[in-house]
Design a protein around this motif. Structure first.
Motif, PDB file in Angstrom:
ATOM      1  N   VAL A 178      -9.128 -27.255  10.224  1.00 18.92           N
ATOM      2  CA  VAL A 178      -9.637 -27.415   8.850  1.00 18.92           C
ATOM      3  C   VAL A 178     -11.142 -27.186   8.879  1.00 18.92           C
ATOM      4  O   VAL A 178     -11.866 -27.819   9.665  1.00 18.92           O
ATOM      5  CB  VAL A 178      -9.347 -28.817   8.281  1.00 18.92           C
ATOM      6  CG1 VAL A 178      -9.861 -28.908   6.833  1.00 18.92           C
ATOM      7  CG2 VAL A 178      -7.875 -29.155   8.347  1.00 18.92           C
ATOM      8  N   VAL A 180     -14.452 -27.631   6.523  1.00 16.88           N
ATOM      9  CA  VAL A 180     -14.946 -28.268   5.309  1.00 16.88           C
ATOM     10  C   VAL A 180     -16.349 -27.745   5.051  1.00 16.88           C
ATOM     11  O   VAL A 180     -17.173 -27.621   5.978  1.00 16.88           O
ATOM     12  CB  VAL A 180     -14.950 -29.816   5.421  1.00 16.88           C
ATOM     13  CG1 VAL A 180     -15.770 -30.314   6.610  1.00 16.88           C
ATOM     14  CG2 VAL A 180     -15.460 -30.459   4.120  1.00 16.88           C
ATOM     15  N   THR A 233     -12.355 -27.428   1.203  1.00 13.60           N
ATOM     16  CA  THR A 233     -11.653 -27.353   2.483  1.00 13.60           C
ATOM     17  C   THR A 233     -10.711 -26.151   2.507  1.00 13.60           C
ATOM     18  O   THR A 233     -10.211 -25.720   1.457  1.00 13.60           O
ATOM     19  CB  THR A 233     -10.817 -28.622   2.778  1.00 13.60           C
ATOM     20  OG1 THR A 233      -9.763 -28.737   1.813  1.00 13.60           O
ATOM     21  CG2 THR A 233     -11.689 -29.877   2.743  1.00 13.60           C
ATOM     22  N   GLY A 254      -5.772 -31.035   5.452  1.00 13.52           N
ATOM     23  CA  GLY A 254      -6.794 -30.714   4.461  1.00 13.52           C
ATOM     24  C   GLY A 254      -7.199 -31.950   3.663  1.00 13.52           C
ATOM     25  O   GLY A 254      -8.391 -32.161   3.378  1.00 13.52           O
ATOM     26  N   ALA A 258     -10.979 -33.721   3.654  1.00 15.31           N
ATOM     27  CA  ALA A 258     -11.635 -33.867   2.354  1.00 15.31           C
ATOM     28  C   ALA A 258     -12.021 -35.329   2.119  1.00 15.31           C
ATOM     29  O   ALA A 258     -13.121 -35.626   1.599  1.00 15.31           O
ATOM     30  CB  ALA A 258     -10.711 -33.364   1.250  1.00 15.31           C
TER      31      ALA A 258
END
Length: 281
Positions: A178, A180, A233, A254, A258
């Motif tokens: 992931v 961000v 994300t 995700g 987040a």
């Protein structure tokens, strides 16, 4: 039975003597005058007694008034009188200090949000924990050319709303990665507009043990904002496999990152609000 000619009044039957009416009248008059004198004399004595009582009452009242006059003459001197108010005058120390600023108020304005800002302050440590799940940090990056770290409609949304900087970090766990991205604006309104206008999405960031991902495959994307910060994300598989609509693993990753980004931004506001409150103590 018969008394004879002399009658019952004595020997020879003579008549009883006639009363002296004049003498009786004089005696009655003398008695009346004596009673009148006695009555008049008693009235005089009673009047004298009442007068004595009234005189005594007047004298007593006069003494009482005299006593009040003497009390008035013994009033305390002005310097001996108490002050007009025994309540202490308020001082400046009694005024309550202003309330410290709220974290969200600080985060919503570039003029108030002055703490150091970098990838290291936003993404500290080697791990990230979101919703109870732990991820390992890979590469980080920062740029003031926000659109160069975006894909699709996100680039114009960042540029048109005055993005100042975009900070990125990648986290991975069990084959899912992931990235961000936290974009910084001058106002809360600008961050909200960028969130609403965003489309896929922040560019994935490889490095730090994480291969390139989400460049050719389908991935999960999200957008949100808090204060003057918008955060995005993108989550997918490091194997290059697509994320399907039924997939929950990438979706959960995700959401976890987040959540971590949200709490990192909020902590920034909390620290500055706490420092402001300490300064006013």
């Amino acid at each position: 039975m018969s008394f004879g000619q002399g009658g019952p009044y004595g020997p020879g039957g003579s008549q009883p003597p006639t009363p002296d009416w004049a003498a009786l009248a004089d005696d009655t008059a003398r008695r009346g005058r004596r009673r009148k004198l006695l009555f008049i004399g008693g009235g005089v004595l009673a009047t004298a007694a009442i007068g004595a009582i009234v005189a005594t009452a007047v004298i007593s009242s006069g003494d009482k008034g005299k006593s009040s006059d003497n009390s008035a003459s013994r009033l305390p001197a002005p310097q001996d009188l108490p002050s007009e108010s025994s309540t202490p005058e308020p001082t400046f120390s009694d005024v309550a200090p202003p309330a410290p600023p709220k974290p969200l108020d600080i985060l919503s304005s570039a003029k108030r949000d002055k703490a150091p800002l970098s990838a290291a302050t936003l993404f500290p440590g080697e791990k990230a924990v979101g919703n109870g799940h732990t991820y390992t940090k890979g590469a980080t990056a920062a740029t003031s050319a926000c659109a160069t770290a975006a894909q699709g409609r996100l680039g114009p949304a960042l540029t048109n709303n005055g993005c100042r900087s975009l900070f990125r970090a990648t986290y991975s766990k069990d084959g899912v990665a992931v990235t961000v991205g936290i974009a910084v604006f001058d106002t809360k309104a600008a961050a909200e507009r960028a969130k609403e206008q965003a489309g896929p999405n922040v560019a994935s960031l490889a490095g730090g043990g994480v291969p390139v991902f989400c460049r050719q495959a389908d991935c999960r994307a999200s957008a949100n904002a808090i204060g003057r910060y918008a955060y995005f994300t993108i989550a997918g598989y490091t194997s290059g496999a697509d994320v399907t609509t039924a997939d929950t693993k990438a979706l959960q990753a995700g959401r976890d990152i987040a959540d971590y980004a949200f709490r990192r931004i909020l902590e920034r506001g909390n620290q500055q609000a706490s420092a402001a409150a300490t300064a006013t103590d």
